[in-house]
Motif scaffolding. Sequence first.
Motif, PDB file in Angstrom:
ATOM      1  N   GLY A  90      39.332  44.001  35.102  1.00  0.00           N
ATOM      2  CA  GLY A  90      40.137  42.900  34.611  1.00  0.00           C
ATOM      3  C   GLY A  90      41.309  43.353  33.770  1.00  0.00           C
ATOM      4  O   GLY A  90      41.335  44.467  33.247  1.00  0.00           O
ATOM      5  N   TRP A  91      42.292  42.490  33.694  1.00  0.00           N
ATOM      6  CA  TRP A  91      43.385  42.617  32.731  1.00  0.00           C
ATOM      7  C   TRP A  91      43.243  41.491  31.717  1.00  0.00           C
ATOM      8  O   TRP A  91      43.038  40.327  32.087  1.00  0.00           O
ATOM      9  CB  TRP A  91      44.742  42.506  33.422  1.00  0.00           C
ATOM     10  N   TYR A  92      43.340  41.848  30.452  1.00  0.00           N
ATOM     11  CA  TYR A  92      43.269  40.903  29.354  1.00  0.00           C
ATOM     12  C   TYR A  92      44.549  41.047  28.539  1.00  0.00           C
ATOM     13  O   TYR A  92      45.261  42.046  28.654  1.00  0.00           O
ATOM     14  CB  TYR A  92      42.068  41.201  28.452  1.00  0.00           C
ATOM     15  N   THR A  94      41.119  39.096  37.175  1.00  0.00           N
ATOM     16  CA  THR A  94      40.046  40.025  37.521  1.00  0.00           C
ATOM     17  C   THR A  94      40.059  40.279  39.018  1.00  0.00           C
ATOM     18  O   THR A  94      40.536  39.458  39.807  1.00  0.00           O
ATOM     19  CB  THR A  94      38.658  39.487  37.139  1.00  0.00           C
ATOM     20  N   ILE A  95      39.491  41.436  39.383  1.00  0.00           N
ATOM     21  CA  ILE A  95      39.308  41.772  40.780  1.00  0.00           C
ATOM     22  C   ILE A  95      37.922  42.378  40.915  1.00  0.00           C
ATOM     23  O   ILE A  95      37.518  43.211  40.106  1.00  0.00           O
ATOM     24  CB  ILE A  95      40.412  42.717  41.292  1.00  0.00           C
ATOM     25  N   GLY A 109      35.130  43.426  47.371  1.00  0.00           N
ATOM     26  CA  GLY A 109      35.747  42.645  48.432  1.00  0.00           C
ATOM     27  C   GLY A 109      37.137  42.172  48.062  1.00  0.00           C
ATOM     28  O   GLY A 109      37.710  41.322  48.747  1.00  0.00           O
ATOM     29  N   ASP A 110      37.655  42.727  46.956  1.00  0.00           N
ATOM     30  CA  ASP A 110      38.979  42.360  46.450  1.00  0.00           C
ATOM     31  C   ASP A 110      39.086  40.868  46.148  1.00  0.00           C
ATOM     32  O   ASP A 110      40.142  40.257  46.324  1.00  0.00           O
ATOM     33  CB  ASP A 110      40.078  42.790  47.416  1.00  0.00           C
ATOM     34  N   ASN A 111      37.982  40.289  45.717  1.00  0.00           N
ATOM     35  CA  ASN A 111      38.020  38.904  45.252  1.00  0.00           C
ATOM     36  C   ASN A 111      38.723  38.855  43.903  1.00  0.00           C
ATOM     37  O   ASN A 111      38.382  39.602  42.990  1.00  0.00           O
ATOM     38  CB  ASN A 111      36.602  38.353  45.119  1.00  0.00           C
ATOM     39  N   THR A 112      39.706  37.979  43.771  1.00  0.00           N
ATOM     40  CA  THR A 112      40.503  37.905  42.556  1.00  0.00           C
ATOM     41  C   THR A 112      40.356  36.552  41.871  1.00  0.00           C
ATOM     42  O   THR A 112      40.014  35.544  42.509  1.00  0.00           O
ATOM     43  CB  THR A 112      41.987  38.153  42.859  1.00  0.00           C
ATOM     44  N   ASN A 113      40.621  36.571  40.587  1.00  0.00           N
ATOM     45  CA  ASN A 113      40.559  35.350  39.796  1.00  0.00           C
ATOM     46  C   ASN A 113      41.653  35.444  38.738  1.00  0.00           C
ATOM     47  O   ASN A 113      41.890  36.527  38.190  1.00  0.00           O
ATOM     48  CB  ASN A 113      39.187  35.213  39.136  1.00  0.00           C
ATOM     49  N   SER A 160      45.735  44.009  41.757  1.00  0.00           N
ATOM     50  CA  SER A 160      45.409  44.720  42.986  1.00  0.00           C
ATOM     51  C   SER A 160      44.834  46.083  42.653  1.00  0.00           C
ATOM     52  O   SER A 160      44.986  46.579  41.534  1.00  0.00           O
ATOM     53  CB  SER A 160      46.650  44.870  43.874  1.00  0.00           C
ATOM     54  N   ARG A 161      44.168  46.658  43.644  1.00  0.00           N
ATOM     55  CA  ARG A 161      43.611  48.004  43.490  1.00  0.00           C
ATOM     56  C   ARG A 161      44.259  48.929  44.497  1.00  0.00           C
ATOM     57  O   ARG A 161      44.652  48.512  45.590  1.00  0.00           O
ATOM     58  CB  ARG A 161      42.097  47.992  43.745  1.00  0.00           C
TER      59      ARG A 161
END
Length: 122
Positions: free
Chosen positions: A35-37, A50-51, A54-58, A70-71
């Motif tokens: 995550g980035w905060y 967050t990632i 399965g590269d699910n993002t929020n 992204s990763r």
Amino acid sequence: QVQLAESGGGLVQTGGSLRLSCAASGSFSTINHIGWYRQTPGKQRELVATIASGDNTNYQDSVKGRFTISRDNTENTKVYLQMNSLKPEDTAVYYCNWNYKSTGFGRDVVSWGQGTQVTVSS
């Protein structure tokens, strides 16, 4: 233990873009989520994006459509936050967070970077 180093912060005008990078070093078994905060003085640290597997993002509602997490799939130790259409209210210290399983016993571990300052001028 995973060590994290953020980079890419800086000063940008309203409407500009920045790309933050988070580089991880050290050993880990698997990643639960990354995550980035961000945090501003006097306020609690808040989740930006967050990632997960399965590269699910929020995303936080205020950054949806403007920020992209992204990763680097060829190098499983880098994560990015592309920030477009920046606003003064995006000004904060941005932190990278890794939630992962350790090698060996597979304990859940959380690591934080030192943060990188993002300043958006009006």
